[in-house]
Design an enzyme around this catalytic site. Structure first.
Site, PDB file in Angstrom:
ATOM      1  N   TRP A 108       0.839  -1.209   0.000  1.00  0.00           N
ATOM      2  CA  TRP A 108       0.000   0.000   0.000  1.00  0.00           C
ATOM      3  C   TRP A 108       0.867   1.250   0.000  1.00  0.00           C
ATOM      4  O   TRP A 108       0.582   2.219  -0.701  1.00  0.00           O
ATOM      5  CB  TRP A 108      -0.972   0.004   1.182  1.00  0.00           C
ATOM      6  CG  TRP A 108      -1.933  -1.134   1.132  1.00  0.00           C
ATOM      7  CD1 TRP A 108      -2.085  -2.122   2.056  1.00  0.00           C
ATOM      8  CD2 TRP A 108      -2.867  -1.434   0.082  1.00  0.00           C
ATOM      9  NE1 TRP A 108      -3.055  -3.003   1.646  1.00  0.00           N
ATOM     10  CE2 TRP A 108      -3.546  -2.613   0.456  1.00  0.00           C
ATOM     11  CE3 TRP A 108      -3.197  -0.821  -1.136  1.00  0.00           C
ATOM     12  CZ2 TRP A 108      -4.537  -3.189  -0.345  1.00  0.00           C
ATOM     13  CZ3 TRP A 108      -4.187  -1.391  -1.934  1.00  0.00           C
ATOM     14  CH2 TRP A 108      -4.837  -2.558  -1.532  1.00  0.00           C
ATOM     15  N   ASP A 175      -1.685   6.698   6.358  1.00  0.00           N
ATOM     16  CA  ASP A 175      -2.709   5.759   5.899  1.00  0.00           C
ATOM     17  C   ASP A 175      -3.000   4.827   7.072  1.00  0.00           C
ATOM     18  O   ASP A 175      -2.203   3.964   7.408  1.00  0.00           O
ATOM     19  CB  ASP A 175      -2.185   4.965   4.693  1.00  0.00           C
ATOM     20  CG  ASP A 175      -3.164   3.885   4.238  1.00  0.00           C
ATOM     21  OD1 ASP A 175      -4.227   3.720   4.861  1.00  0.00           O
ATOM     22  OD2 ASP A 175      -2.848   3.192   3.236  1.00  0.00           O
ATOM     23  N   LYS A 199     -12.308  -1.707   7.132  1.00  0.00           N
ATOM     24  CA  LYS A 199     -11.559  -2.565   8.059  1.00  0.00           C
ATOM     25  C   LYS A 199     -11.933  -2.353   9.526  1.00  0.00           C
ATOM     26  O   LYS A 199     -11.966  -3.301  10.261  1.00  0.00           O
ATOM     27  CB  LYS A 199     -10.071  -2.422   7.833  1.00  0.00           C
ATOM     28  CG  LYS A 199      -9.668  -3.161   6.555  1.00  0.00           C
ATOM     29  CD  LYS A 199      -8.555  -2.524   5.801  1.00  0.00           C
ATOM     30  CE  LYS A 199      -8.441  -3.147   4.416  1.00  0.00           C
ATOM     31  NZ  LYS A 199      -7.671  -2.295   3.507  1.00  0.00           N
TER      32      LYS A 199
HETATM   33  C1  LIG Z   1      -7.019  -1.980   2.400  1.00  0.00           C
HETATM   34  C2  LIG Z   1      -5.980  -0.958   2.431  1.00  0.00           C
HETATM   35  C3  LIG Z   1      -5.824  -0.013   1.397  1.00  0.00           C
HETATM   36  C4  LIG Z   1      -6.703  -0.016   0.163  1.00  0.00           C
HETATM   37  O1  LIG Z   1      -7.927   0.464   0.477  1.00  0.00           O
HETATM   38  P1  LIG Z   1      -9.047   0.723  -0.645  1.00  0.00           P
HETATM   39  O2  LIG Z   1     -10.128   1.323   0.182  1.00  0.00           O
HETATM   40  O3  LIG Z   1      -9.376  -0.601  -1.236  1.00  0.00           O
HETATM   41  O4  LIG Z   1      -8.488   1.648  -1.644  1.00  0.00           O
HETATM   42  C5  LIG Z   1      -4.852   0.937   1.540  1.00  0.00           C
HETATM   43  N1  LIG Z   1      -4.043   0.969   2.606  1.00  0.00           N
HETATM   44  C6  LIG Z   1      -4.154   0.076   3.603  1.00  0.00           C
HETATM   45  C7  LIG Z   1      -3.235   0.152   4.781  1.00  0.00           C
HETATM   46  C8  LIG Z   1      -5.123  -0.914   3.547  1.00  0.00           C
HETATM   47  O5  LIG Z   1      -5.239  -1.812   4.534  1.00  0.00           O
END
Ligand SMILES: *Cc1c(COP(=O)(O)O)cnc(C)c1O
Length: 364
Positions: A108, A175, A199
């Site tokens: 990511w 993030d 999540k």
């Molecule tokens: C799941 C995830 C993403 C991607 O998220 P989307 O909503 O599918 O774009 C990005 N960064 C992290 C840390 C993630 O766990």
């Protein structure tokens, strides 16, 4: 078997979208039939009704309350997932002649780096790629003239997590998609936090950002309205039609977090869940963890078997106990147990029992 499990529900270890509290599912289902006694479904009401505006207000208020968001920050509800934030962040914060610092701690993070390069210069201050991202790099310098430092608090795929955020003089952009609301953090240490909802916040389709207001309006490029934090904030998260149902379910989940005693209480439970599972991984001779111990994630527990040939039979073994979503990401293999807020500790014990019983069966 030490723990009884519900014959109707699965123990969902999926990484995302993932488990949410059962009571949230029930309340959401009820609102599909009749939202708040309006005689309308949550799927058909206008986002401009006072009833739905109250939902947006409560969602934002609960995020602020549960995370202790200080004055000078805006909470904004967006779409496009964390992946759109990968480009929205540099578009809004990185001048085309400036450099942003990025920590490369996983897939990511590297996707965020790729997008940032479209808008300015990127300085990758450290990377653990050479070790298949099994640890969090810690010794690195962040040049004081960087526009910001971008980090990923929890590397969902590899099962590593930043336990002490780097200190630097530049704004920290994070993030937090897979560990937001799982532990207490000090929002004032960050310039911008973003997370895809699927999540720990709610269903897929919603993204949240917590933005320090004085970081905005400093780049001179033209930004499309939908991708401009300022436009979205000024529009009260309703510049266009928001993901009504996803926001509603997120609100229900935030209420649940509050009812559990807030993030501090969930953090205690998350520590207990992760500890129990890692202890079994370290104790049981059939299994081993994949990450540096000090960087282990409390949300995504990655492990493999000493004998990879037993991995398929083990997956089958746990399936018979209603454990789903345990297969590891293809770039790590083995298993990944995502133990987000809503996964009860009883489910963790069902998995631990399965690991023990499987080991006994191998002996026998
Ligand atoms: C799941 C995830 C993403 C991607 O998220 P989307 O909503 O599918 O774009 C990005 N960064 C992290 C840390 C993630 O766990």
């Amino acid at each position: 078997m030490a723990y009884q499990y519900n014959q109707y529900m699965k123990h969902n270890y999926g990484a995302g979208p993932c488990i949410l509290p059962q009571e949230v599912f029930k309340q959401a289902a009820q609102a599909v039939l009749d939202f708040n006694g309006t005689g309308l479904s949550i799927l058909e009401i206008s986002h401009r009704t006072s009833e739905f505006e109250a939902v947006v207000d409560e969602t934002v208020r609960l995020i602020k309350e549960l995370m202790g968001v200080p004055e000078g920050y805006s909470v904004v509800l967006l779409q496009g997932g964390a992946s759109l934030q990968f480009s929205m962040v540099p578009q809004n914060l990185l001048g085309s002649d400036k450099t942003a610092a990025y920590l490369d701690s996983g897939v990511w993070a590297s996707k965020a780096i790729k997008e940032a390069k479209l808008f300015g210069n990127v300085n990758v201050v450290a990377s653990s790629k050479e070790a298949n991202y099994t640890y969090i790099p810690k010794d690195f310098e962040v040049p004081a003239d960087s526009a910001y430092l971008h980090v990923t608090s929890n590397n969902t795929i590899y099962g590593t997590e930043i336990h002490a955020f780097p200190k630097s003089s530049v704004p920290l952009v994070c993030d937090m998609s897979s560990d937001i609301l799982s532990r207490q953090i000090n929002v004032a240490d960050f310039g911008l936090i973003y997370a895809g909802a699927q999540k720990n916040i709610g269903p897929a389709g919603l993204t949240i950002a917590i933005v320090k207001d004085d970081l905005l309006g400093k780049v001179d490029r033209k930004i499309p309205s939908m991708l401009d934090y300022k436009v979205q904030i000024d529009g009260g998260s309703m510049y266009n039609t928001p993901p009504v149902f996803a926001i509603y379910v997120a609100m229900l989940n935030l209420r649940w977090v509050k009812s559990k005693g807030g993030v501090a209480e969930l953090e205690k439970e998350n520590i207990a869940k992760a500890r129990a599972l890692y202890e079994e991984i370290d104790r049981n001779p059939l299994f081993k963890g994949t990450c540096k111990v000090e960087d282990r994630s409390r949300m995504n527990v990655c492990f493999v078997m000493e004998n990879p040939e037993l991995e398929k039979p083990f997956l089958k073994f746990v399936e018979d106990r209603d454990i789903v979503g345990l297969k590891g990401h293809r770039s790590v293999g083995g298993f990944r147990a995502s133990i987000y807020n809503a996964l009860p500790i009883t489910s963790v014990h069902v998995l631990i029992d399965a690991m023990r019983d499987f080991a006994d069966q191998q002996k026998g």
